[in-house]
Motif scaffolding. Structure first.
Motif, PDB file in Angstrom:
ATOM      1  N   VAL A  39      23.539  -4.065 -36.472  1.00  0.00           N
ATOM      2  CA  VAL A  39      24.073  -3.638 -35.174  1.00  0.00           C
ATOM      3  C   VAL A  39      23.030  -2.816 -34.418  1.00  0.00           C
ATOM      4  O   VAL A  39      22.470  -1.870 -34.965  1.00  0.00           O
ATOM      5  CB  VAL A  39      25.360  -2.790 -35.366  1.00  0.00           C
ATOM      6  CG1 VAL A  39      25.941  -2.364 -34.020  1.00  0.00           C
ATOM      7  CG2 VAL A  39      26.389  -3.546 -36.191  1.00  0.00           C
ATOM      8  N   LYS A  40      22.771  -3.217 -33.177  1.00  0.00           N
ATOM      9  CA  LYS A  40      21.823  -2.451 -32.341  1.00  0.00           C
ATOM     10  C   LYS A  40      22.580  -1.520 -31.391  1.00  0.00           C
ATOM     11  O   LYS A  40      22.157  -0.412 -31.138  1.00  0.00           O
ATOM     12  CB  LYS A  40      20.963  -3.407 -31.509  1.00  0.00           C
ATOM     13  CG  LYS A  40      20.190  -4.423 -32.329  1.00  0.00           C
ATOM     14  CD  LYS A  40      18.957  -3.821 -32.934  1.00  0.00           C
ATOM     15  CE  LYS A  40      18.134  -4.887 -33.648  1.00  0.00           C
ATOM     16  NZ  LYS A  40      16.945  -4.378 -34.272  1.00  0.00           N
ATOM     17  N   TYR A  41      23.671  -2.025 -30.825  1.00  0.00           N
ATOM     18  CA  TYR A  41      24.470  -1.221 -29.891  1.00  0.00           C
ATOM     19  C   TYR A  41      25.949  -1.408 -30.184  1.00  0.00           C
ATOM     20  O   TYR A  41      26.389  -2.492 -30.591  1.00  0.00           O
ATOM     21  CB  TYR A  41      24.229  -1.643 -28.435  1.00  0.00           C
ATOM     22  CG  TYR A  41      22.848  -1.355 -27.939  1.00  0.00           C
ATOM     23  CD1 TYR A  41      22.516  -0.088 -27.443  1.00  0.00           C
ATOM     24  CD2 TYR A  41      21.861  -2.341 -27.973  1.00  0.00           C
ATOM     25  CE1 TYR A  41      21.231   0.177 -26.993  1.00  0.00           C
ATOM     26  CE2 TYR A  41      20.580  -2.075 -27.529  1.00  0.00           C
ATOM     27  CZ  TYR A  41      20.271  -0.815 -27.042  1.00  0.00           C
ATOM     28  OH  TYR A  41      19.002  -0.542 -26.596  1.00  0.00           O
ATOM     29  N   SER A  42      26.713  -0.335 -29.930  1.00  0.00           N
ATOM     30  CA  SER A  42      28.172  -0.427 -29.929  1.00  0.00           C
ATOM     31  C   SER A  42      28.627   0.266 -28.644  1.00  0.00           C
ATOM     32  O   SER A  42      27.813   0.561 -27.767  1.00  0.00           O
ATOM     33  CB  SER A  42      28.740   0.254 -31.176  1.00  0.00           C
ATOM     34  OG  SER A  42      30.146   0.173 -31.198  1.00  0.00           O
ATOM     35  N   SER A  43      29.921   0.484 -28.517  1.00  0.00           N
ATOM     36  CA  SER A  43      30.386   1.251 -27.359  1.00  0.00           C
ATOM     37  C   SER A  43      31.658   1.970 -27.743  1.00  0.00           C
ATOM     38  O   SER A  43      32.303   1.647 -28.740  1.00  0.00           O
ATOM     39  CB  SER A  43      30.623   0.332 -26.165  1.00  0.00           C
ATOM     40  OG  SER A  43      31.910  -0.235 -26.240  1.00  0.00           O
ATOM     41  N   LEU A  44      31.996   2.990 -26.937  1.00  0.00           N
ATOM     42  CA  LEU A  44      33.191   3.796 -27.230  1.00  0.00           C
ATOM     43  C   LEU A  44      34.351   3.336 -26.359  1.00  0.00           C
ATOM     44  O   LEU A  44      34.237   3.299 -25.131  1.00  0.00           O
ATOM     45  CB  LEU A  44      32.890   5.277 -26.959  1.00  0.00           C
ATOM     46  CG  LEU A  44      34.063   6.241 -27.135  1.00  0.00           C
ATOM     47  CD1 LEU A  44      34.567   6.258 -28.582  1.00  0.00           C
ATOM     48  CD2 LEU A  44      33.661   7.663 -26.705  1.00  0.00           C
ATOM     49  N   LYS A 124      22.202  -4.644 -25.026  1.00  0.00           N
ATOM     50  CA  LYS A 124      22.723  -3.388 -24.467  1.00  0.00           C
ATOM     51  C   LYS A 124      23.699  -3.660 -23.322  1.00  0.00           C
ATOM     52  O   LYS A 124      24.781  -3.053 -23.251  1.00  0.00           O
ATOM     53  CB  LYS A 124      21.565  -2.524 -23.982  1.00  0.00           C
ATOM     54  CG  LYS A 124      21.986  -1.185 -23.434  1.00  0.00           C
ATOM     55  CD  LYS A 124      20.763  -0.332 -23.254  1.00  0.00           C
ATOM     56  CE  LYS A 124      21.015   0.831 -22.367  1.00  0.00           C
ATOM     57  NZ  LYS A 124      19.810   1.637 -22.200  1.00  0.00           N
ATOM     58  N   GLU A 125      23.337  -4.584 -22.438  1.00  0.00           N
ATOM     59  CA  GLU A 125      24.248  -4.903 -21.328  1.00  0.00           C
ATOM     60  C   GLU A 125      25.595  -5.414 -21.845  1.00  0.00           C
ATOM     61  O   GLU A 125      26.646  -5.073 -21.302  1.00  0.00           O
ATOM     62  CB  GLU A 125      23.621  -5.957 -20.407  1.00  0.00           C
ATOM     63  CG  GLU A 125      22.525  -5.400 -19.516  1.00  0.00           C
ATOM     64  CD  GLU A 125      21.756  -6.484 -18.773  1.00  0.00           C
ATOM     65  OE1 GLU A 125      21.170  -6.170 -17.736  1.00  0.00           O
ATOM     66  OE2 GLU A 125      21.714  -7.648 -19.247  1.00  0.00           O
ATOM     67  N   TYR A 302      27.409   3.511 -17.025  1.00  0.00           N
ATOM     68  CA  TYR A 302      27.366   3.910 -18.439  1.00  0.00           C
ATOM     69  C   TYR A 302      26.466   5.106 -18.703  1.00  0.00           C
ATOM     70  O   TYR A 302      25.572   5.421 -17.926  1.00  0.00           O
ATOM     71  CB  TYR A 302      26.904   2.730 -19.305  1.00  0.00           C
ATOM     72  CG  TYR A 302      25.399   2.585 -19.381  1.00  0.00           C
ATOM     73  CD1 TYR A 302      24.688   2.010 -18.340  1.00  0.00           C
ATOM     74  CD2 TYR A 302      24.697   3.048 -20.490  1.00  0.00           C
ATOM     75  CE1 TYR A 302      23.316   1.897 -18.404  1.00  0.00           C
ATOM     76  CE2 TYR A 302      23.319   2.937 -20.565  1.00  0.00           C
ATOM     77  CZ  TYR A 302      22.630   2.367 -19.523  1.00  0.00           C
ATOM     78  OH  TYR A 302      21.272   2.267 -19.580  1.00  0.00           O
ATOM     79  N   THR A 303      26.748   5.773 -19.832  1.00  0.00           N
ATOM     80  CA  THR A 303      25.795   6.714 -20.418  1.00  0.00           C
ATOM     81  C   THR A 303      25.547   6.243 -21.853  1.00  0.00           C
ATOM     82  O   THR A 303      26.377   5.530 -22.422  1.00  0.00           O
ATOM     83  CB  THR A 303      26.323   8.158 -20.434  1.00  0.00           C
ATOM     84  OG1 THR A 303      27.593   8.147 -21.089  1.00  0.00           O
ATOM     85  CG2 THR A 303      26.486   8.735 -19.055  1.00  0.00           C
ATOM     86  N   GLU A 304      24.420   6.654 -22.402  1.00  0.00           N
ATOM     87  CA  GLU A 304      24.047   6.191 -23.743  1.00  0.00           C
ATOM     88  C   GLU A 304      24.018   7.382 -24.692  1.00  0.00           C
ATOM     89  O   GLU A 304      23.640   8.473 -24.300  1.00  0.00           O
ATOM     90  CB  GLU A 304      22.648   5.557 -23.668  1.00  0.00           C
ATOM     91  CG  GLU A 304      22.194   4.905 -24.947  1.00  0.00           C
ATOM     92  CD  GLU A 304      20.911   4.089 -24.743  1.00  0.00           C
ATOM     93  OE1 GLU A 304      20.673   3.600 -23.611  1.00  0.00           O
ATOM     94  OE2 GLU A 304      20.153   3.959 -25.718  1.00  0.00           O
ATOM     95  N   CYS A 305      24.449   7.162 -25.926  1.00  0.00           N
ATOM     96  CA  CYS A 305      24.376   8.253 -26.901  1.00  0.00           C
ATOM     97  C   CYS A 305      24.024   7.716 -28.280  1.00  0.00           C
ATOM     98  O   CYS A 305      24.079   6.513 -28.531  1.00  0.00           O
ATOM     99  CB  CYS A 305      25.687   9.039 -26.930  1.00  0.00           C
ATOM    100  SG  CYS A 305      27.038   8.168 -27.736  1.00  0.00           S
ATOM    101  N   VAL A 327      27.771   3.813 -24.176  1.00  0.00           N
ATOM    102  CA  VAL A 327      27.112   2.874 -25.084  1.00  0.00           C
ATOM    103  C   VAL A 327      26.507   3.667 -26.234  1.00  0.00           C
ATOM    104  O   VAL A 327      25.897   4.717 -26.023  1.00  0.00           O
ATOM    105  CB  VAL A 327      26.008   2.095 -24.322  1.00  0.00           C
ATOM    106  CG1 VAL A 327      25.135   1.305 -25.280  1.00  0.00           C
ATOM    107  CG2 VAL A 327      26.646   1.166 -23.297  1.00  0.00           C
ATOM    108  N   VAL A 328      26.691   3.168 -27.453  1.00  0.00           N
ATOM    109  CA  VAL A 328      26.152   3.854 -28.635  1.00  0.00           C
ATOM    110  C   VAL A 328      24.917   3.079 -29.112  1.00  0.00           C
ATOM    111  O   VAL A 328      25.009   1.886 -29.405  1.00  0.00           O
ATOM    112  CB  VAL A 328      27.203   3.901 -29.770  1.00  0.00           C
ATOM    113  CG1 VAL A 328      26.688   4.750 -30.919  1.00  0.00           C
ATOM    114  CG2 VAL A 328      28.535   4.429 -29.247  1.00  0.00           C
TER     115      VAL A 328
END
Ligand SMILES: NC(=O)c1ccc[n+]([C@@H]2O[C@H](COP(=O)([O-])OP(=O)(O)OC[C@H]3O[C@@H](n4cnc5c(N)ncnc54)[C@H](OP(=O)(O)O)[C@@H]3O)[C@@H](O)[C@H]2O)c1
Length: 332
Positions: A39-44, A124-125, A302-305, A327-328
């Motif tokens: 996994v490269k990105y997830s989201s909340l 990421k998108e 979005y914001t990234e964390c 985005v995580v």
């Protein structure tokens, strides 16, 4: 850390309390499944926050790693259509509910849950959209399949600054609708204008307490993310032959209505379940997301964390304090 272990958020139960920590898990402990994904990105999403606080309607057994969204690269696969190195997206089904989710650097899932990353999106998108963007898109897809088309009449989005709400405002606007954003957050006009909303109203203006069974018909359609009396108000303020998509329950899972809007105006209530959306529709919707509904305004949403920064974001989303999408980045 050996090569078979990876970093993840782990929610543990301790005497009825739920504690979140960032720790190590082993790939061997992931559930059975044909496809192992790095996994490269997830989201909340709101549902992740519920899983993270021990909501048994979302997650039955702990310790658990939430994360209903994941985008990454296939590490190994027993399915001939999915190859190592493929970039893929998984949203919904049981991911992050009772299957170890995207808040960890690896997931293992059935091949039937895996969508190839749409050509025009980056990983990421795809997670800026995530379940929230997919749900907003599914709502519009279903309403358009019932005949909705832009007429200039107003379309309401409730809970508009949230993940599903922000995505709904932006995607409806991109598709040519006259969008009214209803929000409880003051001072967000500039944000909503950037996403394409034509007007912004306070959520109190769509929370009628007068008790009349019908109000003046204003909305051509509604995407409702909050439920409760705001949903009830939306139904009785919808125009003849209007459509109301029911997505969420951040205000309340219950609402009171009468049959009058359905009998006198043929208002149509549409249920939305993004988690179990069939793969044929899923592929069509991701295709729309990456083509005619593709947003130029993604950067504003979005914001990234990092995984470590997620803990605080979970508290914020539970208190209705997050705007747009989070985005995580699992590699931070
Ligand atoms: N049906 C599906 O497939 C599906 C998929 C995804 C999500 N959902 C559901 O949709 C809902 C929204 O999810 P999300 O991830 O977008 O959550 P979110 O980012 O937390 O957004 C929820 C928004 O609701 C509004 N809100 C919060 N508390 C409220 C209250 N007490 N009264 C009225 N409005 C309130 C806030 O917007 P404002 O401040 O702008 O009003 C908040 O930003 C959740 O219930 C979630 O479970 C359903």
């Amino acid at each position: 850390m050996n090569t078979d272990s990876f970093k993840a958020m782990i929610v543990k139960e301790d005497n009825g309390k739920y504690i979140r920590e960032i720790g190590n898990k082993n790939i061997a402990d992931l559930p059975e499944g044909e496809v192992l994904i790095k996994v490269k990105y997830s989201s909340l999403n709101y549902k992740d926050a519920l899983s993270a606080i021990g909501n048994k309607g979302v997650t039955r057994n702990y310790p658990h790693t939430p994360g209903i969204d994941a985008a990454g690269v296939v590490e190994s696969s027993d399915n001939h259509l999915i190859k190592p190195g493929d970039q893929v997206v998984v949203t919904g089904y049981d991911l992050g509910m009772n299957t170890s989710g995207g808040f960890g650097q690896y997931i293992r899932v059935p091949a039937a849950w895996v969508v190839k990353l749409p050509e025009k999106l980056t990983l990421k998108e795809s997670m800026i959209y995530g379940t929230a963007g997919f749900t907003a898109s599914l709502s519009l897809y279903k309403m358009e399949s019932l005949g909705l088309a832009p007429t200039g009449n107003e379309v309401l989005v409730t809970g508009a600054s949230g993940g599903v709400g922000s995505m709904a405002v932006a995607i409806l606007s991109k598709a040519g609708y006259n969008v009214v954003a209803a929000t409880g957050k003051p001072g967000k006009e500039e944000y909503f204008r950037k996403l394409g909303a034509k007007s912004v109203i306070h959520r109190d203006d769509v929370n009628d307490t007068g008790g009349k069974p019908m109000l003046k018909g204003r909305w051509q359609a509604v995407i409702d993310t909050v439920g409760g009396n705001i949903l009830a108000t939306a139904i009785k303020s919808t125009r003849r032959h209007g459509l109301v998509a029911v997505c969420g329950l951040t205000l309340s899972p219950e609402f009171n209505t009468t049959v009058f809007p359905f009998l006198l105006r043929e208002v149509c209530l549409i249920g939305i379940d993004s988690a179990e959306c069939p793969m044929t529709d899923r592929a069509k919707i991701w295709n729309k997301i990456s083509n005619e509904w593709r947003l130029e305004t993604l950067a504003d949403i979005y914001t990234e964390c990092s995984l470590e920064e997620l803990d605080n974001k979970i508290d914020l989303i539970l208190n209705g304090k997050i705007s747009g999408r989070t985005v995580v980045n699992l590699e931070l």
